[in-house]
Design a protein around this motif. Structure first.
Motif, PDB file in Angstrom:
ATOM      1  N   SER A   7       3.839 -56.534 -24.838  1.00 14.03           N
ATOM      2  CA  SER A   7       4.227 -56.571 -26.244  1.00 14.03           C
ATOM      3  C   SER A   7       3.955 -57.926 -26.884  1.00 14.03           C
ATOM      4  CB  SER A   7       5.704 -56.228 -26.385  1.00 14.03           C
ATOM      5  OG  SER A   7       6.457 -57.248 -25.762  1.00 14.03           O
ATOM      6  N   GLY A   8       3.455 -58.872 -26.127  1.00 18.64           N
ATOM      7  CA  GLY A   8       3.093 -60.154 -26.704  1.00 18.64           C
ATOM      8  C   GLY A   8       4.085 -61.263 -26.433  1.00 18.64           C
ATOM      9  N   PHE A   9       5.228 -60.991 -25.851  1.00 21.21           N
ATOM     10  CA  PHE A   9       6.149 -62.083 -25.586  1.00 21.21           C
ATOM     11  C   PHE A   9       5.838 -62.687 -24.225  1.00 21.21           C
ATOM     12  CE2 PHE A   9       9.099 -59.795 -22.818  1.00 21.21           C
ATOM     13  CZ  PHE A   9       8.971 -58.491 -23.241  1.00 21.21           C
ATOM     14  N   LEU A  10       6.328 -63.878 -24.023  1.00 23.80           N
ATOM     15  CA  LEU A  10       5.998 -64.612 -22.803  1.00 23.80           C
ATOM     16  C   LEU A  10       7.099 -64.502 -21.775  1.00 23.80           C
ATOM     17  CD1 LEU A  10       4.531 -67.879 -24.328  1.00 23.80           C
ATOM     18  CD2 LEU A  10       3.294 -65.967 -23.366  1.00 23.80           C
ATOM     19  N   LEU A  11       6.666 -64.484 -20.553  1.00 28.62           N
ATOM     20  CA  LEU A  11       7.607 -64.488 -19.440  1.00 28.62           C
ATOM     21  C   LEU A  11       7.460 -65.815 -18.720  1.00 28.62           C
ATOM     22  CD1 LEU A  11       9.357 -63.262 -17.125  1.00 28.62           C
ATOM     23  CD2 LEU A  11       7.228 -62.471 -16.159  1.00 28.62           C
ATOM     24  N   ALA A  34      22.655 -65.613 -21.027  1.00 28.55           N
ATOM     25  CA  ALA A  34      21.653 -65.346 -22.052  1.00 28.55           C
ATOM     26  C   ALA A  34      21.884 -66.342 -23.165  1.00 28.55           C
ATOM     27  CB  ALA A  34      21.786 -63.926 -22.567  1.00 28.55           C
ATOM     28  N   GLU A  35      20.845 -67.051 -23.535  1.00 25.84           N
ATOM     29  CA  GLU A  35      20.970 -68.032 -24.610  1.00 25.84           C
ATOM     30  C   GLU A  35      19.750 -67.928 -25.503  1.00 25.84           C
ATOM     31  OE1 GLU A  35      21.358 -71.711 -22.527  1.00 25.84           O
ATOM     32  OE2 GLU A  35      19.390 -71.569 -21.613  1.00 25.84           O
ATOM     33  N   ALA A  36      19.986 -68.110 -26.811  1.00 30.22           N
ATOM     34  CA  ALA A  36      18.926 -67.890 -27.797  1.00 30.22           C
ATOM     35  C   ALA A  36      18.334 -66.515 -27.507  1.00 30.22           C
ATOM     36  CB  ALA A  36      17.902 -69.004 -27.752  1.00 30.22           C
ATOM     37  N   LYS A  37      17.051 -66.426 -27.244  1.00 27.57           N
ATOM     38  CA  LYS A  37      16.459 -65.138 -26.872  1.00 27.57           C
ATOM     39  C   LYS A  37      15.853 -65.238 -25.467  1.00 27.57           C
ATOM     40  CE  LYS A  37      14.625 -62.235 -29.851  1.00 27.57           C
ATOM     41  NZ  LYS A  37      13.756 -61.679 -30.917  1.00 27.57           N
ATOM     42  N   THR A  38      16.572 -65.906 -24.564  1.00 26.26           N
ATOM     43  CA  THR A  38      16.132 -66.042 -23.186  1.00 26.26           C
ATOM     44  C   THR A  38      17.195 -65.469 -22.267  1.00 26.26           C
ATOM     45  OG1 THR A  38      14.929 -68.067 -23.738  1.00 26.26           O
ATOM     46  CG2 THR A  38      15.328 -67.641 -21.406  1.00 26.26           C
ATOM     47  N   LEU A  39      16.748 -64.646 -21.353  1.00 25.87           N
ATOM     48  CA  LEU A  39      17.633 -63.960 -20.415  1.00 25.87           C
ATOM     49  C   LEU A  39      17.459 -64.587 -19.037  1.00 25.87           C
ATOM     50  CD1 LEU A  39      19.492 -61.455 -20.125  1.00 25.87           C
ATOM     51  CD2 LEU A  39      17.442 -60.151 -19.593  1.00 25.87           C
ATOM     52  N   HIS A  40      18.564 -64.961 -18.376  1.00 23.69           N
ATOM     53  CA  HIS A  40      18.516 -65.593 -17.056  1.00 23.69           C
ATOM     54  C   HIS A  40      19.262 -64.720 -16.044  1.00 23.69           C
ATOM     55  CE1 HIS A  40      17.139 -69.348 -18.920  1.00 23.69           C
ATOM     56  NE2 HIS A  40      18.094 -69.162 -19.825  1.00 23.69           N
ATOM     57  N   SER A  75      13.728 -66.107 -15.629  1.00 22.09           N
ATOM     58  CA  SER A  75      14.047 -66.376 -17.029  1.00 22.09           C
ATOM     59  C   SER A  75      13.027 -65.638 -17.872  1.00 22.09           C
ATOM     60  CB  SER A  75      13.987 -67.876 -17.334  1.00 22.09           C
ATOM     61  OG  SER A  75      15.000 -68.556 -16.637  1.00 22.09           O
ATOM     62  N   TYR A  76      13.493 -64.723 -18.707  1.00 26.97           N
ATOM     63  CA  TYR A  76      12.606 -63.963 -19.582  1.00 26.97           C
ATOM     64  C   TYR A  76      12.790 -64.457 -21.015  1.00 26.97           C
ATOM     65  CZ  TYR A  76      11.614 -60.415 -15.985  1.00 26.97           C
ATOM     66  OH  TYR A  76      11.201 -59.751 -14.861  1.00 26.97           O
TER      67      TYR A  76
END
Length: 198
Positions: A7-11, A34-40, A75-76
């Motif tokens: 979908s174009g987002f970075l991992l 989860a912070e901002a739009k990053t999932l750990h 981290s996504y």
């Protein structure tokens, strides 16, 4: 290391130094934050583990296979995802866990720390034309059917776990058919195993 997602987002991911192997034979996933739009999150016993991110409207957005036997920190970065409900699925040879997370209009992420579903896959042991089916801890009745390539039904029944497991043995005679399909269904989740004697 970065990889461009479908979908174009970075991992972005990093491997932690390998920890001691858990005594459990299967993976364990632990949501960290989860912070901002990053999932750990962290996964232990991650060998041969597949990770998927999807939502109901677009389907699968990302898939990744892990091979590390130790502990893996992930981290996504989900910056490109629109607000909505998504799922992280972890699947090994023996179980599937699904975690729900939401992205709000303010771009914050909220992820459940426990899976919305956890399914133990059936295990099959084949010796000659004898096939044993084993399932640990199913919470619902297990419906099993055995059919051949001509759609003849050789077995159909429902089993409730006794002593925490379901165990069935089938004599799949190759004189009747060269290929059999064992269909196992628990609470709407279906697993098919094809046995071929060719």
């Amino acid at each position: 290391m970065n990889a461009v997602l479908k979908s174009g987002f970075l991992l972005a991911f990093s491997l932690m130094s390998a920890g001691l192997m858990s005594k459990d034979r299967d993976f364990s996933l632990s949501v960290k934050k989860a912070e901002a739009k990053t999932l750990h999150f962290e996964v232990s016993n991650a060998k041969n583990l597949s990770l998927f991110i999807y939502n109901d409207s677009e389907g699968e957005l990302y898939a990744e296979n892990l091979s590390d036997e130790g502990q893996v920190a992930k981290s996504y970065d989900l910056q490109a995802l629109a607000p909505g409900t998504y799922y992280l699925v972890a699947e090994s040879e023996s179980k599937v866990e699904k975690y729900k997370f939401t992205i709000s209009k303010t771009n914050s992420i909220n992820m459940d720390k426990t899976p919305v579903s956890s399914i133990t896959k059936p295990e099959f042991t084949i010796s000659g034309h004898m096939v044993k089916l084993h399932m640990d801890g199913p919470k619902y009745p297990v419906n099993v059917s055995v059919s051949d390539s001509s759609n003849n039904i050789h077995y159909s029944g429902s089993k409730v776990a006794e002593d925490g497991s379901v165990d069935l043995t089938f004599d799949l005679n190759p004189q009747f058919a060269e290929t059999y399909t064992i269909r196992v269904e628990e609470n709407g989740n279906v697993f098919n195993k094809i046995i071929s004697f060719r």
